[in-house]
Write a protein that holds these residues in place. Structure first.
Motif, short mmCIF file in Angstrom:
data_model
loop_
_atom_site.label_atom_id
_atom_site.label_comp_id
_atom_site.label_asym_id
_atom_site.label_seq_id
_atom_site.Cartn_x
_atom_site.Cartn_y
_atom_site.Cartn_z
N ALA A 1 29.44 110.56 38.49
CA ALA A 1 29.94 109.19 38.25
C ALA A 1 28.67 108.66 37.04
O ALA A 1 29.37 107.90 36.34
CB ALA A 1 29.75 108.43 39.58
N GLY A 2 27.62 109.21 37.01
CA GLY A 2 26.76 108.51 36.17
C GLY A 2 26.98 109.12 34.76
O GLY A 2 27.09 108.27 33.71
N ALA A 3 27.49 110.35 34.63
CA ALA A 3 27.58 111.00 33.30
C ALA A 3 29.19 110.26 32.86
O ALA A 3 29.40 110.00 31.78
CB ALA A 3 28.08 112.27 33.47
N THR A 4 30.03 110.15 33.72
CA THR A 4 31.29 109.41 33.48
C THR A 4 31.26 108.16 33.03
O THR A 4 31.76 107.68 32.11
CB THR A 4 32.13 109.73 34.70
OG1 THR A 4 32.41 111.00 35.00
CG2 THR A 4 33.58 109.04 34.33
N THR A 5 30.25 107.55 33.76
CA THR A 5 30.25 105.93 33.44
C THR A 5 29.38 105.83 31.95
O THR A 5 29.97 104.87 31.17
CB THR A 5 29.25 105.32 34.37
OG1 THR A 5 30.04 105.18 35.67
CG2 THR A 5 28.84 103.79 33.97
N GLN A 6 28.63 106.96 31.60
CA GLN A 6 27.99 106.66 30.49
C GLN A 6 28.95 107.04 29.37
O GLN A 6 28.78 106.57 28.10
CB GLN A 6 26.57 107.76 30.41
CG GLN A 6 25.66 107.21 29.28
CD GLN A 6 25.07 105.89 29.47
OE1 GLN A 6 24.83 105.28 30.40
NE2 GLN A 6 25.09 105.41 28.23
N ALA A 7 29.63 108.01 29.63
CA ALA A 7 30.89 108.28 28.35
C ALA A 7 31.57 107.19 28.23
O ALA A 7 31.82 107.00 26.89
CB ALA A 7 31.25 109.57 29.05
N ILE A 8 32.00 106.53 29.11
CA ILE A 8 32.84 105.22 28.74
C ILE A 8 32.08 104.22 28.07
O ILE A 8 32.79 103.93 27.08
CB ILE A 8 33.61 105.07 30.08
CG1 ILE A 8 34.46 106.16 30.86
CG2 ILE A 8 34.53 103.64 29.92
CD1 ILE A 8 34.86 105.59 32.01
N LEU A 9 31.20 103.97 28.58
CA LEU A 9 30.29 102.91 27.84
C LEU A 9 29.87 103.28 26.33
O LEU A 9 29.96 102.34 25.47
CB LEU A 9 28.75 102.74 28.75
CG LEU A 9 28.76 101.93 30.05
CD1 LEU A 9 27.73 101.95 30.64
CD2 LEU A 9 29.24 100.54 29.81
N GLY A 10 29.49 104.39 26.09
CA GLY A 10 29.52 104.85 24.85
C GLY A 10 30.45 104.68 23.90
O GLY A 10 30.35 104.34 22.73
N ALA A 11 31.69 105.09 24.43
CA ALA A 11 32.85 104.61 23.43
C ALA A 11 33.25 102.97 23.60
O ALA A 11 34.14 102.58 22.81
CB ALA A 11 34.24 105.36 24.24
N ASN A 12 32.45 102.14 24.42
CA ASN A 12 33.12 100.75 24.25
C ASN A 12 34.31 100.25 24.40
O ASN A 12 34.73 99.67 23.46
CB ASN A 12 32.18 100.14 23.20
CG ASN A 12 31.94 98.86 23.33
OD1 ASN A 12 32.02 98.06 24.64
ND2 ASN A 12 31.80 97.85 22.27
#
Length: 406
Positions: free
Chosen positions: A215-226
């Motif tokens: 979940a951490g990596a998934t969340t970060q990937a989505i945040l990075g794409a904004n």
């Protein structure tokens, strides 16, 4: 086949776990219609237990009111399908070959449903799929002997896309489990989004393994794409982890979230106060639906189990009534007669009338669409409405373009 297998020794039947007791004689057993049921009971207990309670309640009601085919008892032989394609096909064959069931219903995972559907095609055995959502089951891999009760991924995704039409989101993220259901949901979202708003685009896609989300990596990937919005098709434990991590990192703040299945009590109740506010979801607000048929179902379910129904309960309860109407219309357990009887069959259910479409064998059962909020520390659907499946099913042209001829 039923008559042949009724001669199996009573002790062997008991060891196999069949629903017929050792004391039942062949003459008595001929007064019943044996139906095989298989489901991922061990792997998906939160969904499976309410589902089983639903069909057990319906079978009891049907038998108490006269049974099927002029007085025969409806008898269910239930098995765990193991949650894998190989195990499910083996179990299906055991039910048909060893137990002598007349037809099959059930399964949970989409890939498992496809495997049993193919088995039904090869063996020319009727199969009514309960939970599998992938479109392929009744579209590209559809066949004469396979039908489905629940609205598929296309139908439910279309409900969400239309509900989020006014959100203004132009860039989107997708997060979905990396197996047949998630892939189908993602493909439908991209196609429907392009139809609704050709200027919108998907800017990031995350496909974690089922039950193993980081979940951490998934969340970060989505945040990075904004992105402006998120389409979520995770469920159960994966969804709980995504919600917890996403709220911790502010993933959902100021973003439109369209989420399949999240409003179903199976997945909503465990989140409690962590339920994300404002998500647009498909679900089942069981305690707010006041139609007479639904109230009667809830009353009977609570009286028997001292518990509230889940979406799985409703689904499990509805299928035996489809079976009853099919058998009474067919007038026999002849497979071809049952298949023909199912095509276009209309059945009253707690959700209202449901029709099994002849063109693709997809039922018109719908879903409830609404927003999530938290009240008294519990998640709740609000501003909801019932989306009739007939309004969201594939068009005849779409079906004919991909479904094999029977």
């Amino acid at each position: 086949m039923l008559r042949r297998h009724l001669l199996i020794a009573g002790a062997a039947l008991l060891a196999a776990g069949t629903a017929i007791a050792p004391s039942v004689t062949p003459a008595q057993a001929q007064e019943s219609v044996k139906v095989g049921e298989l489901f991922s009971y061990a792997r998906m207990a939160a969904f499976a237990d309410p589902y089983r309670k639903g069909w057990q309640l319906a079978v009891e009601e049907i038998n108490a009111s006269g049974g099927v085919l002029g007085g025969k008892t409806l008898e269910i032989v239930s098995r765990d399908d193991g949650g894998t394609t190989a195990d499910a096909v083996r179990v299906a064959d055991e039910l048909v070959t060893n137990e002598g069931v007349e037809f099959l219903f059930g399964t949970f995972f989409s890939n498992v449903g496809l495997a049993v559907g193919d088995y039904a095609k090869q063996r020319r055995v009727l199969f009514i799929a309960a939970e599998p959502l992938t479109d392929a089951l009744t579209m590209a891999q559809g066949n004469r002997y396979t039908f489905r009760m629940r609205p598929n991924t296309y139908m439910q995704t279309k409900m969400l896309v239309e509900a989020g039409r006014e959100s203004g989101a132009k860039t989107w993220a997708i997060v979905a489990p990396n197996y047949e259901y998630g892939q189908s949901a993602a493909a439908n979202f991209k196609a429907l989004l392009a139809e609704m708003d050709p200027e919108a685009e998907v800017v990031v896609e995350q496909y974690p393994a089922l039950g193993k989300i980081d979940a951490g990596a998934t969340t970060q990937a989505i945040l990075g794409a904004n992105p402006d919005g998120i389409f979520n098709a995770t469920f159960a434990g994966d969804q709980a982890k995504l919600v917890r991590e996403g709220q911790l990192r502010g993933l959902f703040e100021g973003r439109t979230v369209l989420s399949l299945l999240t409003g179903e009590p199976e997945y909503l109740a465990p989140m409690g106060a962590e339920t994300p506010e404002g998500w647009i979801v498909t679900g089942y607000p069981w305690d707010q639906i006041d139609t007479p048929a639904h109230l009667a179902f809830v009353e009977a379910y609570q009286a028997k189990y001292d518990d509230f129904p889940r979406l799985a309960s409703l689904l499990g309860y509805s299928i035996p009534y489809v079976i009853k109407e099919m058998l009474d219309k067919a007038g026999s357990t002849d497979t071809e007669a049952m298949v023909d009887a199912l095509k276009g069959l209309e059945v009253e259910t707690p959700t209202g009338p449901v029709t099994m479409r002849a063109i693709d064998h997809q039922a018109t059962m719908g879903a409830w669409v609404g927003r999530l909020t938290v009240e008294d520390g519990q998640g709740k659907m609000v501003d909801w409405y019932y989306a009739d499946g007939a309004d969201f099913a594939h068009t005849p042209e779409a079906v004919k373009a991909v479904r094999p001829a029977e």
